[in-house]
Design a protein around this motif. Structure first.
Motif, PDB file in Angstrom:
ATOM      1  N   PHE A  31       3.602 -15.719  22.904  1.00  0.00           N
ATOM      2  CA  PHE A  31       3.807 -15.302  23.851  1.00  0.00           C
ATOM      3  C   PHE A  31       5.700 -14.795  23.672  1.00  0.00           C
ATOM      4  CE2 PHE A  31       5.731 -13.841  27.096  1.00  0.00           C
ATOM      5  CZ  PHE A  31       4.873 -12.974  28.759  1.00  0.00           C
ATOM      6  N   ASP A  32       6.262 -16.255  23.327  1.00  0.00           N
ATOM      7  CA  ASP A  32       7.615 -15.442  23.612  1.00  0.00           C
ATOM      8  C   ASP A  32       8.307 -14.924  21.942  1.00  0.00           C
ATOM      9  OD1 ASP A  32       8.156 -17.484  25.997  1.00  0.00           O
ATOM     10  OD2 ASP A  32       8.637 -19.655  24.128  1.00  0.00           O
ATOM     11  N   SER A  33       7.589 -14.668  20.787  1.00  0.00           N
ATOM     12  CA  SER A  33       7.976 -14.434  19.948  1.00  0.00           C
ATOM     13  C   SER A  33       7.412 -13.045  19.731  1.00  0.00           C
ATOM     14  CB  SER A  33       6.584 -14.805  18.357  1.00  0.00           C
ATOM     15  OG  SER A  33       7.367 -16.716  18.474  1.00  0.00           O
ATOM     16  N   MET A  34       6.176 -12.668  20.299  1.00  0.00           N
ATOM     17  CA  MET A  34       6.131 -11.433  20.294  1.00  0.00           C
ATOM     18  C   MET A  34       6.602 -10.477  21.401  1.00  0.00           C
ATOM     19  SD  MET A  34       2.126 -10.629  20.789  1.00  0.00           S
ATOM     20  CE  MET A  34       1.533 -12.225  21.902  1.00  0.00           C
ATOM     21  N   ALA A  35       7.198 -11.159  22.592  1.00  0.00           N
ATOM     22  CA  ALA A  35       8.909 -10.910  23.554  1.00  0.00           C
ATOM     23  C   ALA A  35       9.895 -10.637  22.454  1.00  0.00           C
ATOM     24  CB  ALA A  35       8.983 -11.954  24.811  1.00  0.00           C
ATOM     25  N   GLU A  36       9.804 -11.202  21.806  1.00  0.00           N
ATOM     26  CA  GLU A  36      11.993 -11.336  21.209  1.00  0.00           C
ATOM     27  C   GLU A  36      11.145  -9.692  20.165  1.00  0.00           C
ATOM     28  OE1 GLU A  36      11.924 -13.992  18.381  1.00  0.00           O
ATOM     29  OE2 GLU A  36      12.476 -15.801  19.847  1.00  0.00           O
ATOM     30  N   VAL A  37      10.222  -9.070  20.031  1.00  0.00           N
ATOM     31  CA  VAL A  37      10.127  -7.802  19.381  1.00  0.00           C
ATOM     32  C   VAL A  37       9.520  -6.269  20.538  1.00  0.00           C
ATOM     33  CG1 VAL A  37       9.054  -8.294  17.081  1.00  0.00           C
ATOM     34  CG2 VAL A  37       7.337  -7.897  18.613  1.00  0.00           C
ATOM     35  N   ALA A  38       9.951  -7.057  21.519  1.00  0.00           N
ATOM     36  CA  ALA A  38       9.046  -6.373  22.410  1.00  0.00           C
ATOM     37  C   ALA A  38      10.084  -5.036  22.612  1.00  0.00           C
ATOM     38  CB  ALA A  38       8.618  -6.564  23.636  1.00  0.00           C
ATOM     39  N   VAL A  39      10.618  -4.109  23.364  1.00  0.00           N
ATOM     40  CA  VAL A  39      11.557  -3.321  23.789  1.00  0.00           C
ATOM     41  C   VAL A  39      11.172  -3.265  25.298  1.00  0.00           C
ATOM     42  CG1 VAL A  39      11.868  -1.821  21.934  1.00  0.00           C
ATOM     43  CG2 VAL A  39      10.348  -1.280  24.028  1.00  0.00           C
ATOM     44  N   TYR A  40      12.715  -2.801  27.019  1.00  0.00           N
ATOM     45  CA  TYR A  40      12.305  -3.153  28.163  1.00  0.00           C
ATOM     46  C   TYR A  40      13.146  -1.690  28.381  1.00  0.00           C
ATOM     47  CZ  TYR A  40      11.010  -7.629  26.295  1.00  0.00           C
ATOM     48  OH  TYR A  40      10.303  -8.837  25.961  1.00  0.00           O
ATOM     49  N   GLY A  41      13.908  -1.809  29.780  1.00  0.00           N
ATOM     50  CA  GLY A  41      14.116  -0.889  30.604  1.00  0.00           C
ATOM     51  C   GLY A  41      14.041   0.177  30.214  1.00  0.00           C
ATOM     52  N   ASP A  42      15.220   1.129  29.491  1.00  0.00           N
ATOM     53  CA  ASP A  42      15.029   2.363  29.562  1.00  0.00           C
ATOM     54  C   ASP A  42      14.387   2.631  28.450  1.00  0.00           C
ATOM     55  OD1 ASP A  42      16.760   3.288  30.958  1.00  0.00           O
ATOM     56  OD2 ASP A  42      18.411   3.418  30.330  1.00  0.00           O
TER      57      ASP A  42
ATOM     58  N   ARG B 100       2.384 -14.983  32.837  1.00  0.00           N
ATOM     59  CA  ARG B 100       3.032 -14.579  31.502  1.00  0.00           C
ATOM     60  C   ARG B 100       1.755 -13.830  31.227  1.00  0.00           C
ATOM     61  NH1 ARG B 100       6.150 -19.571  28.873  1.00  0.00           N
ATOM     62  NH2 ARG B 100       4.806 -20.679  29.673  1.00  0.00           N
ATOM     63  N   VAL B 101       2.047 -12.503  30.666  1.00  0.00           N
ATOM     64  CA  VAL B 101       0.820 -11.687  30.501  1.00  0.00           C
ATOM     65  C   VAL B 101       0.807 -11.025  29.130  1.00  0.00           C
ATOM     66  CG1 VAL B 101      -1.486 -10.257  30.901  1.00  0.00           C
ATOM     67  CG2 VAL B 101       0.214 -11.340  33.180  1.00  0.00           C
TER      68      VAL B 101
ATOM     69  N   GLY C  42       6.025 -13.454  48.591  1.00  0.00           N
ATOM     70  CA  GLY C  42       6.070 -14.639  48.175  1.00  0.00           C
ATOM     71  C   GLY C  42       7.304 -14.726  47.191  1.00  0.00           C
ATOM     72  N   ASP C  43       7.080 -15.777  46.722  1.00  0.00           N
ATOM     73  CA  ASP C  43       8.220 -16.059  45.234  1.00  0.00           C
ATOM     74  C   ASP C  43       7.141 -15.735  43.757  1.00  0.00           C
ATOM     75  OD1 ASP C  43      10.415 -16.946  43.775  1.00  0.00           O
ATOM     76  OD2 ASP C  43       9.346 -18.881  44.137  1.00  0.00           O
ATOM     77  N   HIS C  44       6.575 -14.867  43.239  1.00  0.00           N
ATOM     78  CA  HIS C  44       5.832 -14.620  42.510  1.00  0.00           C
ATOM     79  C   HIS C  44       6.715 -14.317  41.739  1.00  0.00           C
ATOM     80  CE1 HIS C  44       2.504 -15.873  43.894  1.00  0.00           C
ATOM     81  NE2 HIS C  44       2.693 -15.845  45.234  1.00  0.00           N
ATOM     82  N   ARG C  45       6.487 -14.404  40.036  1.00  0.00           N
ATOM     83  CA  ARG C  45       6.950 -13.921  38.568  1.00  0.00           C
ATOM     84  C   ARG C  45       6.278 -13.093  37.613  1.00  0.00           C
ATOM     85  NH1 ARG C  45      11.561 -11.024  37.078  1.00  0.00           N
ATOM     86  NH2 ARG C  45      12.103 -11.960  35.024  1.00  0.00           N
ATOM     87  N   PHE C  46       5.425 -12.349  36.907  1.00  0.00           N
ATOM     88  CA  PHE C  46       4.887 -11.492  36.687  1.00  0.00           C
ATOM     89  C   PHE C  46       5.833 -11.219  35.135  1.00  0.00           C
ATOM     90  CE2 PHE C  46       3.368 -11.352  40.907  1.00  0.00           C
ATOM     91  CZ  PHE C  46       1.566 -11.786  40.652  1.00  0.00           C
ATOM     92  N   VAL C  47       5.787 -11.815  34.356  1.00  0.00           N
ATOM     93  CA  VAL C  47       6.586 -11.182  33.434  1.00  0.00           C
ATOM     94  C   VAL C  47       5.100 -10.648  32.304  1.00  0.00           C
ATOM     95  CG1 VAL C  47       7.547 -12.369  31.280  1.00  0.00           C
ATOM     96  CG2 VAL C  47       8.199 -13.530  32.956  1.00  0.00           C
ATOM     97  N   VAL C  48       5.346  -9.535  31.201  1.00  0.00           N
ATOM     98  CA  VAL C  48       3.860  -8.757  31.147  1.00  0.00           C
ATOM     99  C   VAL C  48       4.722  -8.083  29.824  1.00  0.00           C
ATOM    100  CG1 VAL C  48       2.499  -6.703  31.296  1.00  0.00           C
ATOM    101  CG2 VAL C  48       2.981  -8.283  33.109  1.00  0.00           C
ATOM    102  N   LEU C  49       4.080  -8.397  28.652  1.00  0.00           N
ATOM    103  CA  LEU C  49       4.121  -7.703  27.463  1.00  0.00           C
ATOM    104  C   LEU C  49       2.538  -6.882  27.075  1.00  0.00           C
ATOM    105  CD1 LEU C  49       4.992 -10.422  24.962  1.00  0.00           C
ATOM    106  CD2 LEU C  49       6.520  -9.313  26.291  1.00  0.00           C
ATOM    107  N   MET C  50       2.545  -5.606  26.417  1.00  0.00           N
ATOM    108  CA  MET C  50       1.705  -4.331  26.183  1.00  0.00           C
ATOM    109  C   MET C  50       2.517  -4.073  25.316  1.00  0.00           C
ATOM    110  SD  MET C  50       1.630  -2.390  29.368  1.00  0.00           S
ATOM    111  CE  MET C  50       1.083  -2.888  31.572  1.00  0.00           C
ATOM    112  N   GLU C  51       1.209  -3.948  24.280  1.00  0.00           N
ATOM    113  CA  GLU C  51       0.339  -3.070  22.867  1.00  0.00           C
ATOM    114  C   GLU C  51       1.030  -1.617  23.675  1.00  0.00           C
ATOM    115  OE1 GLU C  51       1.154  -4.757  19.897  1.00  0.00           O
ATOM    116  OE2 GLU C  51       0.257  -6.612  20.200  1.00  0.00           O
ATOM    117  N   GLU C  52       1.780  -1.293  22.966  1.00  0.00           N
ATOM    118  CA  GLU C  52       2.027   0.485  22.968  1.00  0.00           C
ATOM    119  C   GLU C  52       0.256   1.264  22.853  1.00  0.00           C
ATOM    120  OE1 GLU C  52       4.214   4.344  21.305  1.00  0.00           O
ATOM    121  OE2 GLU C  52       4.710   2.623  20.108  1.00  0.00           O
TER     122      GLU C  52
END
Length: 282
Positions: free
Chosen positions: A257-268, A116-117, A167-177
């Motif tokens: 991280f979890d708190s910031m993920a809630e206000v992030a936007v994803y996809g389109d 998680r980044v 491999g079995d790797h997962r990358f969950v990334v949050l970026m500021e705009e």
């Protein structure tokens, strides 16, 4: 949140100092008596016991021998070395160039299943293009005044991107705009970097969320950090790499991280922000 990302390192230094102090007390020695046995000034003993001066391997062996606790020396030395690795200045890490550090990061990612980044300045290394990584590492080398091995370091950094596909790797990334807008490289390199973000977003191993400028903050912008599984957080400051392993602090970083993920936007919605940044480059 902890007051400082270096608090784990300071806490560990103090814990080591307490262990050495307990050895002295268990041996029935005063600070002056221990100093006399060790053959150094009492002020050195005071600094070590307060956690103000990190003891060398030799200091620990002498201290333990003076306390008739030679059997504890190796364990304490290992502890001291672990403390020393918690807070390491970039200039020390890069004293021979940046390639070795990038290779160490490769090994860390290789053994991590979920990374998680959070970044507020530049895209994480495994997302970087050759042109962007080269521009960034040239800046770092010039700023730090460390040996220039940028070509080798870039190759080592880009090697990490293989874990996006293998491999079995997962990358969950949050970026500021802001990461999309900062002109860290020239316009062509920036455009290539932003297009690359669009290219990696559909990968099964990737979750990319963007925190818009307009998002209502629940956690203020932070320095970049990488949470490797649930066992280690690596925080990147201007001057140092900080490794956090204390469970309470790991929980704080995961909570942020979890708190910031809630206000992030994803996809389109995230793609719209990226395309807008591309358009702004002209």
């Amino acid at each position: 949140m902890s007051a400082s990302p270096s608090s784990s390192a300071q806490g560990a230094r103090e814990a080591l100092a307490v262990r050495l102090q307990h050895l002295r007390k268990d041996a029935g020695l005063t600070g002056r008596e221990l100093s006399a046995r060790c053959g150094w000034h009492p002020a050195k003993t005071t600094r070590i016991q307060k956690g103000e001066a990190p003891p060398s391997d030799a200091d620990i062996r002498i201290w333990c021998a003076a306390c008739d606790a030679g059997d504890q020396a190796e364990d304490l030395i290992a502890t001291a070395r672990a403390v020393d690795s918690m807070y390491v200045e970039w200039r020390r890490l890069h004293r021979h160039g940046m390639r070795k550090v990038q290779e160490d990061f490769y090994a860390l990612h290789e053994r991590t299943r979920i990374c998680r980044v959070y970044v507020s300045n530049v895209p994480p290394g495994f997302f970087q293009t050759p042109a962007f990584a080269t521009a960034l590492m040239n800046q770092i080398t010039a700023f730090q005044g460390t040996p220039d091995d940028v070509c080798e370091a870039v190759a080592a950094r880009l090697a990490r991107s293989r874990f996006l596909y293998e491999g079995d790797h997962r990358f969950v990334v949050l970026m500021e705009e802001s990461v999309l807008r900062f002109r860290t490289a020239d316009p062509d390199a920036m455009k290539g970097q932003l297009l690359h973000l669009l290219a990696v977003m559909p990968l099964a191993s990737v979750s990319l969320g963007l925190i818009p400028f307009t998002a209502q903050r629940v956690v203020w912008p932070l320095e970049a950090f990488y949470l490797f599984d649930d066992v280690q957080v690596l925080v990147e400051t201007l001057t140092a790499e900080i490794n956090v392993t204390q469970p309470r602090e790991l929980a704080d970083y995961a909570k942020a991280f979890d708190s910031m993920a809630e206000v992030a936007v994803y996809g389109d919605e995230a793609r719209t922000l990226i395309r807008a940044a591309i358009d702004a480059l002209g």
